[in-house]
Enzyme design. Structure first.
Site, PDB file in Angstrom:
ATOM      1  N   CYS A 120       0.866  -1.178   0.000  1.00  0.00           N
ATOM      2  CA  CYS A 120       0.000   0.000   0.000  1.00  0.00           C
ATOM      3  C   CYS A 120       0.906   1.232   0.000  1.00  0.00           C
ATOM      4  CB  CYS A 120      -0.911  -0.015   1.223  1.00  0.00           C
ATOM      5  SG  CYS A 120      -2.234   1.211   1.101  1.00  0.00           S
ATOM      6  N   CYS A 122      -0.135   4.377   1.873  1.00  0.00           N
ATOM      7  CA  CYS A 122      -0.505   5.432   2.827  1.00  0.00           C
ATOM      8  C   CYS A 122       0.638   5.801   3.775  1.00  0.00           C
ATOM      9  CB  CYS A 122      -1.764   5.058   3.592  1.00  0.00           C
ATOM     10  SG  CYS A 122      -1.668   3.483   4.424  1.00  0.00           S
ATOM     11  N   CYS A 130      -3.814   6.192  -0.101  1.00  0.00           N
ATOM     12  CA  CYS A 130      -3.239   4.904  -0.505  1.00  0.00           C
ATOM     13  C   CYS A 130      -2.854   4.826  -1.983  1.00  0.00           C
ATOM     14  CB  CYS A 130      -4.204   3.792  -0.128  1.00  0.00           C
ATOM     15  SG  CYS A 130      -4.601   3.781   1.640  1.00  0.00           S
ATOM     16  N   LYS A 195     -12.161  -4.707   2.759  1.00  0.00           N
ATOM     17  CA  LYS A 195     -11.566  -3.841   3.769  1.00  0.00           C
ATOM     18  C   LYS A 195     -12.479  -2.625   3.923  1.00  0.00           C
ATOM     19  CE  LYS A 195      -7.491  -1.161   4.891  1.00  0.00           C
ATOM     20  NZ  LYS A 195      -6.115  -0.836   4.523  1.00  0.00           N
ATOM     21  N   ARG A 217     -10.968   7.848   3.830  1.00  0.00           N
ATOM     22  CA  ARG A 217     -10.738   6.803   2.828  1.00  0.00           C
ATOM     23  C   ARG A 217     -12.048   6.225   2.282  1.00  0.00           C
ATOM     24  NH1 ARG A 217      -5.429   6.740   3.909  1.00  0.00           N
ATOM     25  NH2 ARG A 217      -4.548   5.883   5.834  1.00  0.00           N
ATOM     26  N   GLU A 233     -16.504  -7.942  -4.195  1.00  0.00           N
ATOM     27  CA  GLU A 233     -15.064  -7.634  -4.120  1.00  0.00           C
ATOM     28  C   GLU A 233     -14.246  -8.926  -4.145  1.00  0.00           C
ATOM     29  OE1 GLU A 233     -13.150  -5.116  -4.235  1.00  0.00           O
ATOM     30  OE2 GLU A 233     -14.298  -3.329  -3.773  1.00  0.00           O
ATOM     31  N   LYS A 248     -11.554  -7.374   6.830  1.00  0.00           N
ATOM     32  CA  LYS A 248     -10.898  -6.491   7.780  1.00  0.00           C
ATOM     33  C   LYS A 248     -11.758  -5.259   8.041  1.00  0.00           C
ATOM     34  CE  LYS A 248      -6.977  -3.487   8.052  1.00  0.00           C
ATOM     35  NZ  LYS A 248      -5.873  -2.888   7.378  1.00  0.00           N
ATOM     36  N   SER A 274      -5.875  -3.020  14.895  1.00  0.00           N
ATOM     37  CA  SER A 274      -5.283  -2.296  16.022  1.00  0.00           C
ATOM     38  C   SER A 274      -6.310  -1.856  17.068  1.00  0.00           C
ATOM     39  CB  SER A 274      -4.517  -1.081  15.498  1.00  0.00           C
ATOM     40  OG  SER A 274      -5.371  -0.235  14.738  1.00  0.00           O
ATOM     41  N   TYR A 313      -2.147  -8.665  16.644  1.00  0.00           N
ATOM     42  CA  TYR A 313      -1.069  -8.129  17.469  1.00  0.00           C
ATOM     43  C   TYR A 313      -0.907  -8.936  18.748  1.00  0.00           C
ATOM     44  CZ  TYR A 313      -1.808  -4.377  14.192  1.00  0.00           C
ATOM     45  OH  TYR A 313      -1.938  -3.676  13.015  1.00  0.00           O
TER      46      TYR A 313
HETATM   47  C1  PBG Z   1      -2.950   0.582   5.145  1.00  0.00           C
HETATM   48  C2  PBG Z   1      -3.426  -0.290   6.244  1.00  0.00           C
HETATM   49  C3  PBG Z   1      -4.207   0.059   7.349  1.00  0.00           C
HETATM   50  C4  PBG Z   1      -4.260  -1.076   8.161  1.00  0.00           C
HETATM   51  C5  PBG Z   1      -3.571  -2.090   7.511  1.00  0.00           C
HETATM   52  N1  PBG Z   1      -3.073  -1.591   6.306  1.00  0.00           N
HETATM   53  C6  PBG Z   1      -4.786   1.346   7.758  1.00  0.00           C
HETATM   54  C7  PBG Z   1      -5.728   2.065   6.920  1.00  0.00           C
HETATM   55  O1  PBG Z   1      -6.281   1.565   5.940  1.00  0.00           O
HETATM   56  O2  PBG Z   1      -5.914   3.234   7.251  1.00  0.00           O
HETATM   57  C8  PBG Z   1      -4.947  -1.155   9.489  1.00  0.00           C
HETATM   58  C9  PBG Z   1      -4.471  -2.211  10.413  1.00  0.00           C
HETATM   59  C10 PBG Z   1      -4.857  -2.057  11.828  1.00  0.00           C
HETATM   60  O3  PBG Z   1      -5.654  -1.188  12.224  1.00  0.00           O
HETATM   61  O4  PBG Z   1      -4.342  -2.848  12.617  1.00  0.00           O
HETATM   62  N2  PBG Z   1      -3.567   0.488   3.958  1.00  0.00           N
END
Ligand code: PBG
Length: 326
Positions: A120, A122, A130, A195, A217, A233, A248, A274, A313
């Protein structure tokens, strides 16, 4: 058959019986552990919003890799923060970028540790979006050109898996073509197929220094209200050559995960993101809930819903301390 002939509590009588009839098991081989790479030397920066998670430089990360390998983790997902951001994120395909160097170092030391590289931009762009941006709009096809370069450069460094996460239309096909043309037919594509635009990514943006500098986004990541669209998708990604598809975040999207597993006979990954991690850490710190129990219950729900692979994590602490229910 009904009560009193049937008494479902018989099979809940004690731990051994419960274990014998347990339908879902978690194991270390389910997990992929995310790692953040920061330029510099001797770095191990804590992340304020993600307790026990750090940014590492390419030297210190190898101690971390030794540690997790020793504990039995066999898959990592790498994110890179560049030396210098620019408008298109060109450091993402630099031969001596932090992620590229780390991939090579890991594969030299541990050939059987699966290395997944997040593809990616970003983290790599000044605007934090991105891909290629023009007047606030993320340009699709110009971004594909750069994604190909990024993916090939990770494959060249030795990555086993490339994981495009930008929700750019055609990203899987472009990367598959790019990899095949460069003779990396065996590099696996793990597609972030569904996503969603999610506030649960908040803490990650501290870790990866990747927050968008303006706007959001929503014009590329999915609307949390949709699930038919997730199947469309995934369909497209599979057609374009995805080997593994992903949902995700995980916990607020277990229905989507379940639908994916029902519809597609292939490996499905889920990203326990996260925010899902940090909420549990924060609640535990305040003494509101028991951390390990809530953690294990969350992870088992992700597996039960249909995930074959879980990016989390928590992988390291589970490898260190074990799962409560095993
Ligand atoms: C980047 C990306 C993101 C995450 C994984 N790859 C953040 C986003 O899309 O802003 C998030 C992972 C997480 O929150 O643990 N494209």
């Amino acid at each position: 058959m009904s009560f009193p002939n049937t008494r479902l509590r018989r099979l809940r009588k004690n731990g051994s019986i419960r274990k014998m009839v347990r339908e879902t098991q978690l194991s270390l081989s389910d997990f992929i552990y995310p790692i953040f790479i920061k330029p510099g030397k001797g770095i191990k920066n804590p992340i304020r919003t993600m307790p026990d998670i750090y940014q590492f430089s390419t030297d210190t990360v190898m101690n971390e890799i030794d540690e997790i390998y020793e504990m039995g983790i066999r898959a990592v997902l790498l994110f890179g923060i560049p030396e210098k951001k620019d408008s298109i994120g060109s450091e993402a395909w630099s031969e001596d970028g932090g992620v590229q160097k780390t991939i090579t170092a890991i594969k030299n030391r541990y050939p059987d540790l699966i290395v997944v590289a997040d593809a990616c931009f970003c983290e790599y762009t000044t605007h934090g979006h991105c891909g290629v941006l023009s007047r606030g709009e993320l340009l699709n096809d110009p971004t594909l050109v750069n994604l190909k370069k990024e993916a090939v450069s990770y494959a060249r460094a030795g990555a086993d898996v490339v994981a495009p996460s930008g929700m750019i239309d055609g990203m899987v096909g472009a990367i598959r073509n790019g990899l095949d043309d460069a003779d990396y037919q065996n590099t696996i594509i793990l597609a972030y197929s569904a996503k969603y635009t999610s506030a649960f990514y908040g803490p990650f943006r501290d870790a990866a220094e990747s927050a968008p500098q303006s706007g959001d986004r929503k014009s590329y990541q999915m609307d949390p209200a949709n699930s038919d669209e997730a199947l469309r998708e995934a369909d497209l990604d599979i057609e374009e050559g995805a080997d593994i598809i992903m949902v995700k975040p995980a916990l607020s999207y277990l229905d989507v995960l379940y639908k994916m597993k029902e519809n597609f006979n292939m490996p499905i990954a889920a990203y326990n993101v996260s925010g899902e991690y940090s909420m549990i850490k924060a609640a535990a710190k305040l003494g509101y809930m028991d951390e390990k129990s809530v953690r294990d219950e969350s992870l088992i729900s992700i597996k039960r819903a249909g995930a074959d692979i879980i990016i989390t994590y928590f992988a390291k602490e589970i490898a260190k301390e074990g799962l409560l229910r095993q």
